[in-house]
Design a protein around this motif. Sequence first.
Motif, PDB file in Angstrom:
ATOM      1  N   MET A  20       0.966  -1.281   0.259  1.00  0.00           N
ATOM      2  CA  MET A  20       0.087   0.132  -0.481  1.00  0.00           C
ATOM      3  C   MET A  20       0.507   1.403  -0.060  1.00  0.00           C
ATOM      4  O   MET A  20       0.892   2.597  -0.744  1.00  0.00           O
ATOM      5  N   LYS A  21       2.125   1.265   0.955  1.00  0.00           N
ATOM      6  CA  LYS A  21       2.590   2.241   0.990  1.00  0.00           C
ATOM      7  C   LYS A  21       3.445   2.561  -0.364  1.00  0.00           C
ATOM      8  O   LYS A  21       3.951   4.018  -1.011  1.00  0.00           O
ATOM      9  N   TYR A  24       0.856   4.128  -3.087  1.00  0.00           N
ATOM     10  CA  TYR A  24       0.122   5.594  -2.360  1.00  0.00           C
ATOM     11  C   TYR A  24       0.791   6.214  -2.499  1.00  0.00           C
ATOM     12  O   TYR A  24       0.450   7.515  -2.870  1.00  0.00           O
ATOM     13  N   SER A  25       2.127   5.901  -2.541  1.00  0.00           N
ATOM     14  CA  SER A  25       2.843   6.855  -2.937  1.00  0.00           C
ATOM     15  C   SER A  25       3.560   7.015  -4.653  1.00  0.00           C
ATOM     16  O   SER A  25       4.386   7.681  -4.979  1.00  0.00           O
ATOM     17  N   VAL A  29      -2.020   7.158  -8.145  1.00  0.00           N
ATOM     18  CA  VAL A  29      -2.896   7.362  -6.631  1.00  0.00           C
ATOM     19  C   VAL A  29      -3.032   9.133  -6.716  1.00  0.00           C
ATOM     20  O   VAL A  29      -1.982   9.699  -6.294  1.00  0.00           O
ATOM     21  N   THR A  31      -3.895  10.482  -3.498  1.00  0.00           N
ATOM     22  CA  THR A  31      -3.457  11.140  -2.561  1.00  0.00           C
ATOM     23  C   THR A  31      -2.298  10.264  -1.829  1.00  0.00           C
ATOM     24  O   THR A  31      -2.417   9.277  -2.784  1.00  0.00           O
ATOM     25  N   ASN A  32      -1.876  10.319  -0.264  1.00  0.00           N
ATOM     26  CA  ASN A  32      -0.713   9.347  -0.138  1.00  0.00           C
ATOM     27  C   ASN A  32      -0.884   8.484   1.031  1.00  0.00           C
ATOM     28  O   ASN A  32      -0.498   7.731   1.256  1.00  0.00           O
ATOM     29  N   GLY A  33      -1.748   8.979   1.364  1.00  0.00           N
ATOM     30  CA  GLY A  33      -2.302   8.201   2.392  1.00  0.00           C
ATOM     31  C   GLY A  33      -1.432   8.388   3.954  1.00  0.00           C
ATOM     32  O   GLY A  33      -1.178   8.877   3.903  1.00  0.00           O
ATOM     33  N   PHE A  38      -3.695   3.591   6.507  1.00  0.00           N
ATOM     34  CA  PHE A  38      -3.276   1.858   5.770  1.00  0.00           C
ATOM     35  C   PHE A  38      -3.366   0.973   7.291  1.00  0.00           C
ATOM     36  O   PHE A  38      -4.823   0.036   6.268  1.00  0.00           O
ATOM     37  N   ASP A  41      -7.615   0.734   6.799  1.00  0.00           N
ATOM     38  CA  ASP A  41      -8.352  -0.639   5.664  1.00  0.00           C
ATOM     39  C   ASP A  41      -7.873  -1.987   6.010  1.00  0.00           C
ATOM     40  O   ASP A  41      -8.974  -2.634   5.635  1.00  0.00           O
ATOM     41  N   ASP A  86      -8.272  -0.918  -4.518  1.00  0.00           N
ATOM     42  CA  ASP A  86      -7.045  -0.918  -4.948  1.00  0.00           C
ATOM     43  C   ASP A  86      -6.822  -1.398  -5.181  1.00  0.00           C
ATOM     44  O   ASP A  86      -7.669  -3.099  -5.589  1.00  0.00           O
ATOM     45  N   TYR A  88      -2.970  -3.782  -6.862  1.00  0.00           N
ATOM     46  CA  TYR A  88      -1.570  -3.236  -7.363  1.00  0.00           C
ATOM     47  C   TYR A  88      -1.462  -4.408  -7.287  1.00  0.00           C
ATOM     48  O   TYR A  88      -1.320  -5.490  -6.658  1.00  0.00           O
TER      49      TYR A  88
END
Length: 147
Positions: A20-21, A24-25, A29, A31-33, A38, A41, A86, A88
Amino acid sequence: MNFEIIEMTENDRNAVIKMMKTFYSSDAVFTNGSDEIFSNDMDACVGASPYAEGYVFKDGENYSGYAMLAKSFSTEFGKNCIWIEDLYVLPSARSRGIGRAFFEFVRKKYPDCVLRLEVEKENTRAVALYEKCGYKTLPYSEMYKPD
């Protein structure tokens, strides 16, 4: 295709949050979350939430990616709605049919629901996959109210 789509469990938490990191970076995406998001979620996906489901893609013991779904009702379409929140796939596992297989899995699991997702239009690879899987672009923008 040497991978499985498996319902997410608490044992997957660290691996999924790491993915996820990365996701989201990325440019895929908006936003960065955050660590809190996380964790929330993951709690929803592996807990008793009626609104969220999580899946991991595994090749044996190795993770290939993850996906999270959110459930709602769409008054626009007049039926239950599954949001693919999501999706990924690790770079090393791309172009192996995982995304396409996941869309087929969701369609079979929720045959009477409208399936929706969001995509950054600059993510041309994802847009191409979604179009190949039958997704169409809606002609409006989405808005949200941050906390």
